[in-house]
Write a protein that holds these residues in place. Sequence first.
Motif, short mmCIF file in Angstrom:
data_model
loop_
_atom_site.label_atom_id
_atom_site.label_comp_id
_atom_site.label_asym_id
_atom_site.label_seq_id
_atom_site.Cartn_x
_atom_site.Cartn_y
_atom_site.Cartn_z
N SER A 53 17.38 96.62 35.08
CA SER A 53 16.00 97.08 35.33
C SER A 53 16.00 98.59 35.51
O SER A 53 17.07 99.20 35.71
CB SER A 53 15.39 96.40 36.57
OG SER A 53 15.97 96.92 37.74
N VAL A 131 9.50 112.52 38.68
CA VAL A 131 8.89 111.42 37.91
C VAL A 131 7.97 112.01 36.85
O VAL A 131 7.07 112.79 37.16
CB VAL A 131 8.09 110.49 38.85
CG1 VAL A 131 7.47 109.35 38.07
CG2 VAL A 131 8.97 109.96 39.98
N ASP A 157 13.15 110.37 36.68
CA ASP A 157 12.63 109.02 36.52
C ASP A 157 11.71 109.06 35.30
O ASP A 157 10.55 109.47 35.38
CB ASP A 157 11.88 108.58 37.78
CG ASP A 157 11.33 107.15 37.65
OD1 ASP A 157 11.19 106.66 36.51
OD2 ASP A 157 11.03 106.54 38.70
N ALA A 159 10.86 106.42 33.48
CA ALA A 159 10.40 105.06 33.19
C ALA A 159 9.15 105.07 32.31
O ALA A 159 8.93 104.16 31.52
CB ALA A 159 10.12 104.31 34.49
N GLY A 195 14.86 95.42 31.96
CA GLY A 195 16.02 96.24 31.57
C GLY A 195 15.79 97.69 31.93
O GLY A 195 14.67 98.11 32.22
C1 LIG Z 1 8.52 100.80 35.90
C2 LIG Z 1 8.98 101.89 36.77
C3 LIG Z 1 10.22 101.87 37.44
C4 LIG Z 1 11.10 100.68 37.56
O1 LIG Z 1 11.30 99.96 36.48
P1 LIG Z 1 11.60 98.38 36.51
O2 LIG Z 1 12.29 98.23 35.19
O3 LIG Z 1 10.30 97.67 36.59
O4 LIG Z 1 12.51 98.10 37.66
C5 LIG Z 1 10.63 103.01 38.12
N1 LIG Z 1 9.87 104.09 38.17
C6 LIG Z 1 8.66 104.15 37.58
C7 LIG Z 1 7.88 105.41 37.66
C8 LIG Z 1 8.17 103.04 36.88
O5 LIG Z 1 6.96 103.09 36.32
#
Ligand SMILES: *Cc1c(COP(=O)(O)O)cnc(C)c1O
Length: 381
Positions: A53, A131, A157, A159, A195
């Motif tokens: 994840s 982020v 981060d 993501a 993931g």
């Molecule tokens: C989605 C997300 C995560 C974590 O991701 P998961 O795969 O859902 O554990 C971390 N940081 C941010 C900013 C996210 O949007």
Amino acid sequence: MIPYGKHSIVDADIEAVVDVLENHNITQGSKVIAFEIALAKYCQSNHCVTTNSGSSALHVACLAAGVEKGDLVWTVPNSFVASANCAVQCGADVDFVDIDAETRNVDVNLLEQKLLQAEVTGRLPKVVVVVHFSGLSCEMQKIWQLAKRYGFYVIEDAAHALGAQYQGHPVGSCKFSHMTILSFHPVKTITSAEGGAVTCNDPVIHRKLKLYANIGITRDHGLFVGQHFEPWVYEQQVLGCNYRLSDVHAVLGLSQLQRVRELVSARTGWVAKYFEHLTDLPLKLPVVDNENPSAWHLFVVEVLQHDRLETFNKLRDLGVGVNVHYIPIHTQPFYQGLGFKWGDFPVAEQYYQNAITLPLFPTMSESQFEHVISSLRKVLT
Ligand SMILES: *Cc1c(COP(=O)(O)O)cnc(C)c1O
């Protein structure tokens, strides 16, 4: 209900998954390695380690940076809780730096001020997790300069930001950071169902990431601490976690990665249409940085002259699955238990009061888009 985000699965994805189930190892096989190589190539980083994840990617990234009890990690309040949890999971203390009201990313001036103060009090952060909110890169060059001056690790981060660029480099290249984490949750740019991954350029960090994401165990004779001749020997060298991605998940991610440009450009297309249709409504629209194109994970507007809760409820009643990103992390009960309170980070809190995330995903249809626009008009005029 039109969701705010949704994955896009094509036949090739399904065939790739079925092929692994029928013909290959379903974990610890060649697909994980292939996905890691493909991610590193796409991100232009030297290395990549996949995890199960994005949250576990953040945790191993902190472990690889050596974060432990007594250390301090800073991040922003405007993020998913995982951006802060990773520090607590290592036993470290967390603090936050407020965001910039326009980019909704870390305010680099506030970061610099806080570092100046921290130097005086002798409590500098070991890691700063920045982020790339909604897919727009933070000002990495400035953050990197501060990292060199004050000696902290930078973890991006990302993501939200696979497919975004910063100064001509793909986000994930770690040009201006030590590590970048990615998430492959279904609402993100590409998915592996669940993931994540960490990219980096330093071989020592890479080795630590692999170790911590694999229970702390190595089978590589070249890395053994002891002298062994038995062929079955493995060593546990540190306390890690089983954060491995399976090959079933990895092959889905690998198949999706082939379409990453197409997926980001579909998102970008919808964003252009939002800008075309929303300019005359009482909404604050997100900033666009043409030099540093966003991956457009989220399209967040701030409601002006109207009540956010009422607007949210009316849109949901009309079948528009709006959402809110994010409740400031420091206001969560868990973080209030650590001593944080409302009022600590006013810019993130003010932003949160008015924010609404509109539907945005590659497979959104023309008629879904039109329904979102006409519903917004109904509710806001
Ligand atoms: C989605 C997300 C995560 C974590 O991701 P998961 O795969 O859902 O554990 C971390 N940081 C941010 C900013 C996210 O949007």
